[in-house]
Design a protein around this motif. Structure first.
Motif, PDB file in Angstrom:
ATOM      1  N   LYS A  98       0.839  -1.183   0.000  1.00 16.27           N
ATOM      2  CA  LYS A  98       0.000   0.000   0.000  1.00 16.27           C
ATOM      3  C   LYS A  98       0.880   1.240   0.000  1.00 16.27           C
ATOM      4  O   LYS A  98       1.947   1.274   0.611  1.00 16.27           O
ATOM      5  N   TYR A  99       0.407   2.258  -0.692  1.00 20.03           N
ATOM      6  CA  TYR A  99       1.166   3.497  -0.787  1.00 20.03           C
ATOM      7  C   TYR A  99       0.462   4.597   0.008  1.00 20.03           C
ATOM      8  O   TYR A  99      -0.392   4.313   0.837  1.00 20.03           O
ATOM      9  N   LYS A 100       0.803   5.831  -0.229  1.00 15.69           N
ATOM     10  CA  LYS A 100       0.270   6.942   0.558  1.00 15.69           C
ATOM     11  C   LYS A 100      -1.258   6.904   0.597  1.00 15.69           C
ATOM     12  O   LYS A 100      -1.903   6.703  -0.418  1.00 15.69           O
ATOM     13  N   CYS A 101      -1.803   7.101   1.788  1.00 11.93           N
ATOM     14  CA  CYS A 101      -3.261   7.088   2.026  1.00 11.93           C
ATOM     15  C   CYS A 101      -3.898   5.750   1.647  1.00 11.93           C
ATOM     16  O   CYS A 101      -5.097   5.677   1.402  1.00 11.93           O
ATOM     17  N   GLY A 102      -3.087   4.689   1.564  1.00 11.06           N
ATOM     18  CA  GLY A 102      -3.621   3.368   1.255  1.00 11.06           C
ATOM     19  C   GLY A 102      -3.870   3.109  -0.210  1.00 11.06           C
ATOM     20  O   GLY A 102      -4.514   2.108  -0.556  1.00 11.06           O
ATOM     21  N   LEU A 103      -3.366   3.967  -1.100  1.00 11.15           N
ATOM     22  CA  LEU A 103      -3.565   3.757  -2.532  1.00 11.15           C
ATOM     23  C   LEU A 103      -2.832   2.496  -2.988  1.00 11.15           C
ATOM     24  O   LEU A 103      -1.758   2.177  -2.477  1.00 11.15           O
ATOM     25  N   PRO A 104      -3.392   1.777  -3.968  1.00 10.33           N
ATOM     26  CA  PRO A 104      -2.745   0.544  -4.445  1.00 10.33           C
ATOM     27  C   PRO A 104      -1.526   0.807  -5.315  1.00 10.33           C
ATOM     28  O   PRO A 104      -0.717  -0.091  -5.536  1.00 10.33           O
ATOM     29  N   GLN A 105      -1.382   2.033  -5.829  1.00  4.44           N
ATOM     30  CA  GLN A 105      -0.240   2.390  -6.666  1.00  4.44           C
ATOM     31  C   GLN A 105       0.264   3.778  -6.265  1.00  4.44           C
ATOM     32  O   GLN A 105      -0.509   4.609  -5.782  1.00  4.44           O
ATOM     33  N   PRO A 106       1.544   4.031  -6.454  1.00  4.18           N
ATOM     34  CA  PRO A 106       2.062   5.368  -6.132  1.00  4.18           C
ATOM     35  C   PRO A 106       1.595   6.395  -7.152  1.00  4.18           C
ATOM     36  O   PRO A 106       1.332   6.062  -8.310  1.00  4.18           O
ATOM     37  N   CYS A 107       1.496   7.637  -6.728  1.00  2.00           N
ATOM     38  CA  CYS A 107       1.131   8.707  -7.658  1.00  2.00           C
ATOM     39  C   CYS A 107       2.362   9.153  -8.445  1.00  2.00           C
ATOM     40  O   CYS A 107       3.493   9.029  -7.972  1.00  2.00           O
ATOM     41  N   PRO A 108       2.143   9.684  -9.644  1.00  5.22           N
ATOM     42  CA  PRO A 108       3.269  10.218 -10.419  1.00  5.22           C
ATOM     43  C   PRO A 108       3.897  11.410  -9.690  1.00  5.22           C
ATOM     44  O   PRO A 108       3.328  11.969  -8.751  1.00  5.22           O
ATOM     45  N   GLU A 109       5.066  11.795 -10.133  1.00  9.68           N
ATOM     46  CA  GLU A 109       5.719  12.976  -9.568  1.00  9.68           C
ATOM     47  C   GLU A 109       4.838  14.198  -9.786  1.00  9.68           C
ATOM     48  O   GLU A 109       4.091  14.297 -10.760  1.00  9.68           O
ATOM     49  N   GLU A 110       4.936  15.119  -8.842  1.00 10.48           N
ATOM     50  CA  GLU A 110       4.154  16.360  -8.872  1.00 10.48           C
ATOM     51  C   GLU A 110       2.657  16.108  -8.781  1.00 10.48           C
ATOM     52  O   GLU A 110       1.846  16.874  -9.311  1.00 10.48           O
ATOM     53  N   HIS A 111       2.286  15.027  -8.120  1.00  7.26           N
ATOM     54  CA  HIS A 111       0.880  14.724  -7.850  1.00  7.26           C
ATOM     55  C   HIS A 111       0.715  14.455  -6.359  1.00  7.26           C
ATOM     56  O   HIS A 111       1.642  13.987  -5.685  1.00  7.26           O
ATOM     57  N   LEU A 112      -0.464  14.744  -5.856  1.00  8.71           N
ATOM     58  CA  LEU A 112      -0.790  14.543  -4.448  1.00  8.71           C
ATOM     59  C   LEU A 112      -1.734  13.352  -4.300  1.00  8.71           C
ATOM     60  O   LEU A 112      -2.779  13.300  -4.946  1.00  8.71           O
ATOM     61  N   ALA A 113      -1.363  12.405  -3.455  1.00  5.99           N
ATOM     62  CA  ALA A 113      -2.209  11.232  -3.202  1.00  5.99           C
ATOM     63  C   ALA A 113      -3.279  11.589  -2.176  1.00  5.99           C
ATOM     64  O   ALA A 113      -2.994  12.227  -1.165  1.00  5.99           O
ATOM     65  N   PHE A 114      -4.518  11.162  -2.438  1.00  5.80           N
ATOM     66  CA  PHE A 114      -5.594  11.481  -1.500  1.00  5.80           C
ATOM     67  C   PHE A 114      -6.578  10.328  -1.391  1.00  5.80           C
ATOM     68  O   PHE A 114      -6.689   9.478  -2.264  1.00  5.80           O
ATOM     69  N   ARG A 115      -7.322  10.314  -0.296  1.00 11.82           N
ATOM     70  CA  ARG A 115      -8.457   9.421  -0.098  1.00 11.82           C
ATOM     71  C   ARG A 115      -9.499  10.182   0.718  1.00 11.82           C
ATOM     72  O   ARG A 115      -9.187  10.747   1.770  1.00 11.82           O
ATOM     73  N   VAL A 116     -10.732  10.191   0.216  1.00 11.61           N
ATOM     74  CA  VAL A 116     -11.839  10.860   0.901  1.00 11.61           C
ATOM     75  C   VAL A 116     -12.951   9.841   1.125  1.00 11.61           C
ATOM     76  O   VAL A 116     -13.381   9.177   0.184  1.00 11.61           O
ATOM     77  N   VAL A 117     -13.409   9.735   2.366  1.00 17.59           N
ATOM     78  CA  VAL A 117     -14.463   8.777   2.728  1.00 17.59           C
ATOM     79  C   VAL A 117     -15.588   9.542   3.411  1.00 17.59           C
ATOM     80  O   VAL A 117     -15.343  10.273   4.377  1.00 17.59           O
ATOM     81  N   SER A 118     -16.794   9.381   2.913  1.00 16.58           N
ATOM     82  CA  SER A 118     -17.938  10.051   3.542  1.00 16.58           C
ATOM     83  C   SER A 118     -18.309   9.332   4.830  1.00 16.58           C
ATOM     84  O   SER A 118     -17.882   8.201   5.087  1.00 16.58           O
TER      85      SER A 118
END
Length: 246
Positions: free
Chosen positions: A72-92
């Motif tokens: 798992k990568y930042k915020c639990g993402l299954p893949q890393p984000c490209p350079e100059e991108h911000l990883a996020f996860r939003v859950v209601s």
């Protein structure tokens, strides 16, 4: 009657011979100690063969080794984000029981654990260039004052990222100006948001097109997952850093 004595001797000799053969088998033969008896008390799993020794890892880390877990990568993402991108996860939020979460670059901006979420709209403002949190607040859209929300989102600077997660009721206090402001931030669904809908959204001040980061589920007694509320929403992705922010 004269044959009884010799017959007993023959039976005795045979019995001794059979007993000796059995004992020899159990003891594994001359000079072998007690390996056969030990094998009777050893499970197949614990016995080691030459093949087992070749198959086992020599560093004794594990045997057998479990299947590797998916990384798992930042915020639990299954893949890393490209350079100059911000990883996020939003859950209601889920119904009015489990609070929402907003994670950015592996940092939890809003959650029940941080004790900064509440009924209504949970909003985190982020600098689109640095990715740093500017401010995070919850606005009660059932019994609160919508003017507090308007004062929060009216003066946004160009390039500011806006993360939104609903909890319980996101829309009862919404007015036309509120819906218009969210639409200008890139929302497609703000104009139709209603009582107890589930909504997650990521927009930005100064966007030219509608945001690709938005999910909305209507409150409907025919499709609600919970009694009186629709299912919770979870959205993740990678947001390009803004080139400038004033």
């Amino acid at each position: 009657m004269r044959l009884a004595g010799p017959l007993r001797i023959v039976v005795l000799v045979v019995s001794v011979g059979v007993t000796w053969i059995v004992v020899s088998i159990l003891l594994g033969g001359p000079g072998s100690g007690f390996p056969r008896i030990q094998q009777l008390f050893t499970s197949p799993e614990s016995s080691v063969t030459a093949g087992d020794l070749r198959a086992r890892p020599m560093d004794n880390t594990c045997y057998p080794c479990p299947a590797p877990r998916a990384r798992k990568y930042k915020c639990g993402l299954p893949q890393p984000c490209p350079e100059e991108h911000l990883a996020f996860r939003v859950v209601s939020g889920a119904a009015n029981v489990i609070g929402p979460k907003i994670c950015l670059e592996d940092k939890m901006l809003m959650s029940s654990v941080k004790d900064n979420v509440g009924r209504g709209l949970n909003i985190a403002l982020v600098n689109g260039v640095s990715g740093e949190l500017i401010e995070a607040r919850a606005f009660d859209m059932w019994a609160g004052d919508v003017n507090d929300l308007l004062k929060f989102i009216r003066p946004l600077h160009e390039g500011t990222l806006v993360f939104v997660a609903s909890y319980d009721d996101p829309a009862t206090k919404m007015n036309e100006e509120t819906r218009k402001l969210f639409s200008e931030l890139g929302s497609r669904n703000a104009k139709e948001l209603a009582f107890r809908d589930s909504w997650v959204f990521v927009g930005a001040k100064g966007v030219q097109n509608k945001s690709p980061f938005e999910q909305h589920v209507k409150n409907s007694k025919h499709s609600n997952k919970y009694e009186g509320w629709p299912e919770a929403l979870e959205m993740e992705g990678c947001i390009p850093r803004r080139s400038t922010a004033s």
